[in-house]
Design a protein around this motif. Sequence first.
Motif, PDB file in Angstrom:
ATOM      1  N   PHE A  16      -2.011  55.337  16.833  1.00  0.00           N
ATOM      2  CA  PHE A  16      -3.408  54.916  16.670  1.00  0.00           C
ATOM      3  C   PHE A  16      -3.486  53.627  15.837  1.00  0.00           C
ATOM      4  O   PHE A  16      -4.201  52.698  16.169  1.00  0.00           O
ATOM      5  N   ASP A  17      -2.710  53.618  14.754  1.00  0.00           N
ATOM      6  CA  ASP A  17      -2.722  52.450  13.869  1.00  0.00           C
ATOM      7  C   ASP A  17      -2.247  51.207  14.615  1.00  0.00           C
ATOM      8  O   ASP A  17      -2.804  50.119  14.449  1.00  0.00           O
ATOM      9  N   ALA A  18      -1.240  51.402  15.462  1.00  0.00           N
ATOM     10  CA  ALA A  18      -0.692  50.273  16.214  1.00  0.00           C
ATOM     11  C   ALA A  18      -1.752  49.675  17.135  1.00  0.00           C
ATOM     12  O   ALA A  18      -1.892  48.459  17.227  1.00  0.00           O
ATOM     13  N   TYR A  19      -2.504  50.544  17.811  1.00  0.00           N
ATOM     14  CA  TYR A  19      -3.559  50.025  18.692  1.00  0.00           C
ATOM     15  C   TYR A  19      -4.643  49.303  17.912  1.00  0.00           C
ATOM     16  O   TYR A  19      -5.125  48.245  18.324  1.00  0.00           O
ATOM     17  N   LYS A  20      -5.020  49.871  16.769  1.00  0.00           N
ATOM     18  CA  LYS A  20      -6.055  49.214  15.955  1.00  0.00           C
ATOM     19  C   LYS A  20      -5.609  47.801  15.590  1.00  0.00           C
ATOM     20  O   LYS A  20      -6.358  46.834  15.738  1.00  0.00           O
ATOM     21  N   VAL A  21      -4.388  47.690  15.130  1.00  0.00           N
ATOM     22  CA  VAL A  21      -3.879  46.395  14.677  1.00  0.00           C
ATOM     23  C   VAL A  21      -3.717  45.417  15.840  1.00  0.00           C
ATOM     24  O   VAL A  21      -4.250  44.302  15.811  1.00  0.00           O
ATOM     25  N   PHE A  22      -3.001  45.821  16.872  1.00  0.00           N
ATOM     26  CA  PHE A  22      -2.668  44.869  17.942  1.00  0.00           C
ATOM     27  C   PHE A  22      -3.851  44.546  18.851  1.00  0.00           C
ATOM     28  O   PHE A  22      -3.915  43.453  19.405  1.00  0.00           O
ATOM     29  N   ASN A  23      -4.769  45.485  19.031  1.00  0.00           N
ATOM     30  CA  ASN A  23      -5.944  45.164  19.854  1.00  0.00           C
ATOM     31  C   ASN A  23      -6.805  44.106  19.175  1.00  0.00           C
ATOM     32  O   ASN A  23      -7.214  43.127  19.801  1.00  0.00           O
ATOM     33  N   VAL A  24      -7.064  44.301  17.903  1.00  0.00           N
ATOM     34  CA  VAL A  24      -7.890  43.330  17.185  1.00  0.00           C
ATOM     35  C   VAL A  24      -7.148  41.996  17.071  1.00  0.00           C
ATOM     36  O   VAL A  24      -7.733  40.931  17.285  1.00  0.00           O
ATOM     37  N   ALA A  25      -5.860  42.062  16.801  1.00  0.00           N
ATOM     38  CA  ALA A  25      -5.074  40.826  16.629  1.00  0.00           C
ATOM     39  C   ALA A  25      -5.009  40.023  17.927  1.00  0.00           C
ATOM     40  O   ALA A  25      -5.225  38.805  17.920  1.00  0.00           O
ATOM     41  N   THR A  26      -4.729  40.680  19.049  1.00  0.00           N
ATOM     42  CA  THR A  26      -4.613  39.935  20.311  1.00  0.00           C
ATOM     43  C   THR A  26      -5.985  39.460  20.789  1.00  0.00           C
ATOM     44  O   THR A  26      -6.097  38.374  21.358  1.00  0.00           O
ATOM     45  N   ALA A  27      -7.030  40.252  20.540  1.00  0.00           N
ATOM     46  CA  ALA A  27      -8.381  39.807  20.919  1.00  0.00           C
ATOM     47  C   ALA A  27      -8.755  38.572  20.110  1.00  0.00           C
ATOM     48  O   ALA A  27      -9.347  37.628  20.642  1.00  0.00           O
ATOM     49  N   ALA A  28      -8.396  38.557  18.837  1.00  0.00           N
ATOM     50  CA  ALA A  28      -8.694  37.397  17.993  1.00  0.00           C
ATOM     51  C   ALA A  28      -7.913  36.175  18.469  1.00  0.00           C
ATOM     52  O   ALA A  28      -8.463  35.080  18.587  1.00  0.00           O
ATOM     53  N   ALA A  29      -6.637  36.374  18.777  1.00  0.00           N
ATOM     54  CA  ALA A  29      -5.814  35.259  19.251  1.00  0.00           C
ATOM     55  C   ALA A  29      -6.332  34.746  20.595  1.00  0.00           C
ATOM     56  O   ALA A  29      -6.347  33.546  20.842  1.00  0.00           O
ATOM     57  N   ALA A  30      -6.788  35.659  21.453  1.00  0.00           N
ATOM     58  CA  ALA A  30      -7.334  35.256  22.757  1.00  0.00           C
ATOM     59  C   ALA A  30      -8.650  34.511  22.585  1.00  0.00           C
ATOM     60  O   ALA A  30      -9.097  33.810  23.474  1.00  0.00           O
ATOM     61  N   SER A  31      -9.278  34.675  21.423  1.00  0.00           N
ATOM     62  CA  SER A  31     -10.512  33.947  21.116  1.00  0.00           C
ATOM     63  C   SER A  31     -10.204  32.693  20.293  1.00  0.00           C
ATOM     64  O   SER A  31     -11.065  32.177  19.577  1.00  0.00           O
ATOM     65  N   ASP A  32      -8.960  32.235  20.365  1.00  0.00           N
ATOM     66  CA  ASP A  32      -8.519  30.993  19.721  1.00  0.00           C
ATOM     67  C   ASP A  32      -8.427  31.043  18.202  1.00  0.00           C
ATOM     68  O   ASP A  32      -8.381  29.995  17.554  1.00  0.00           O
ATOM     69  N   ALA A  33      -8.404  32.236  17.632  1.00  0.00           N
ATOM     70  CA  ALA A  33      -8.238  32.314  16.179  1.00  0.00           C
ATOM     71  C   ALA A  33      -6.738  32.250  15.841  1.00  0.00           C
ATOM     72  O   ALA A  33      -5.898  32.608  16.660  1.00  0.00           O
ATOM     73  N   GLU A  34      -6.464  31.795  14.637  1.00  0.00           N
ATOM     74  CA  GLU A  34      -5.093  31.841  14.113  1.00  0.00           C
ATOM     75  C   GLU A  34      -4.945  33.219  13.464  1.00  0.00           C
ATOM     76  O   GLU A  34      -5.791  33.628  12.670  1.00  0.00           O
ATOM     77  N   VAL A  35      -3.892  33.952  13.824  1.00  0.00           N
ATOM     78  CA  VAL A  35      -3.779  35.336  13.354  1.00  0.00           C
ATOM     79  C   VAL A  35      -2.433  35.584  12.675  1.00  0.00           C
ATOM     80  O   VAL A  35      -1.391  35.170  13.182  1.00  0.00           O
ATOM     81  N   GLY A  36      -2.483  36.248  11.535  1.00  0.00           N
ATOM     82  CA  GLY A  36      -1.262  36.655  10.841  1.00  0.00           C
ATOM     83  C   GLY A  36      -1.372  38.109  10.433  1.00  0.00           C
ATOM     84  O   GLY A  36      -2.431  38.550  10.000  1.00  0.00           O
ATOM     85  N   ILE A  37      -0.277  38.844  10.607  1.00  0.00           N
ATOM     86  CA  ILE A  37      -0.285  40.268  10.230  1.00  0.00           C
ATOM     87  C   ILE A  37       0.845  40.527   9.244  1.00  0.00           C
ATOM     88  O   ILE A  37       1.989  40.129   9.480  1.00  0.00           O
ATOM     89  N   PHE A  38       0.486  41.179   8.158  1.00  0.00           N
ATOM     90  CA  PHE A  38       1.478  41.557   7.142  1.00  0.00           C
ATOM     91  C   PHE A  38       1.747  43.045   7.311  1.00  0.00           C
ATOM     92  O   PHE A  38       0.855  43.877   7.154  1.00  0.00           O
ATOM     93  N   PHE A  39       2.997  43.386   7.644  1.00  0.00           N
ATOM     94  CA  PHE A  39       3.367  44.786   7.887  1.00  0.00           C
ATOM     95  C   PHE A  39       4.030  45.352   6.645  1.00  0.00           C
ATOM     96  O   PHE A  39       5.054  44.831   6.186  1.00  0.00           O
ATOM     97  N   THR A  40       3.452  46.400   6.123  1.00  0.00           N
ATOM     98  CA  THR A  40       3.996  46.964   4.888  1.00  0.00           C
ATOM     99  C   THR A  40       4.058  48.487   4.964  1.00  0.00           C
ATOM    100  O   THR A  40       3.283  49.105   5.689  1.00  0.00           O
ATOM    101  N   PHE A  41       4.991  49.081   4.259  1.00  0.00           N
ATOM    102  CA  PHE A  41       5.239  50.530   4.306  1.00  0.00           C
ATOM    103  C   PHE A  41       5.267  51.057   5.739  1.00  0.00           C
ATOM    104  O   PHE A  41       5.921  50.450   6.579  1.00  0.00           O
TER     105      PHE A  41
END
Lengths: 132, 75
Positions: A16-41
């Motif tokens: 579930f967490d993976a979908y939350k992160v990657f769906n929002v991240a790829t949607a943002a990138a597809a909307s021309d945003a610069e996206v960075g994700i910090f993966f911890t624990f």
Amino acid sequence: MANTKVAIIAANGSLFDAYKVFNVATAAAASDAEVGIFFTFEGLNLIHKEGHKSLPLPEGKEHFQEGFEKTNVPSIEELVGIAQEMNIKLIACQMTMDVMSLEKGDFVEGIEVGGAASFIDYAKDANMSLTF
Amino acid sequence: MEAVKTLDATGLACPMPIVKIKKAIQELSSGDVLEIHATDQGAKSDLAAWAKSGGHELLKDTEEDGVLKFWIQKG
């Protein structure tokens, strides 16, 4: 959305967490945003070379497996590929890697390794900061 | 309103329609129209939002037999 910067912290490791992160991240990138994700624990699971291909459903939510298949949701493997293709910055937390005895080679291609300060530096001028 | 290209995004769930549209529109020139077919009901609001944020124009959208059709003009 060009000139928009999105900073995401991924701190949990279920499917579930993976979908939350990657769906929002790829949607943002597809909307021309610069996206960075910090993966911890537990979030490191999401980019672990093997782990991300078979992430567990949260306990007690196993029955959603069928729903994922029925709705033809892309696999996390596919979403990670898209994230890499779209130049989403994937930063693995050095401290967690040390605690868990993980090395850069244990993760998918193209990740960066950094500490909390690296993420703070990236996020300082972000327009959106999200935590999952 | 002649579409230069038609993208079949039927059967795809969020966020794939947007990801595919982003790729498809990159290959078009400003002013070109992209026709999109989708079945994800969320596409209605997502495509409108995506077009707006990217400076494109959603010219028209229809729904026939459960298939959503959109025409987006590249900005």
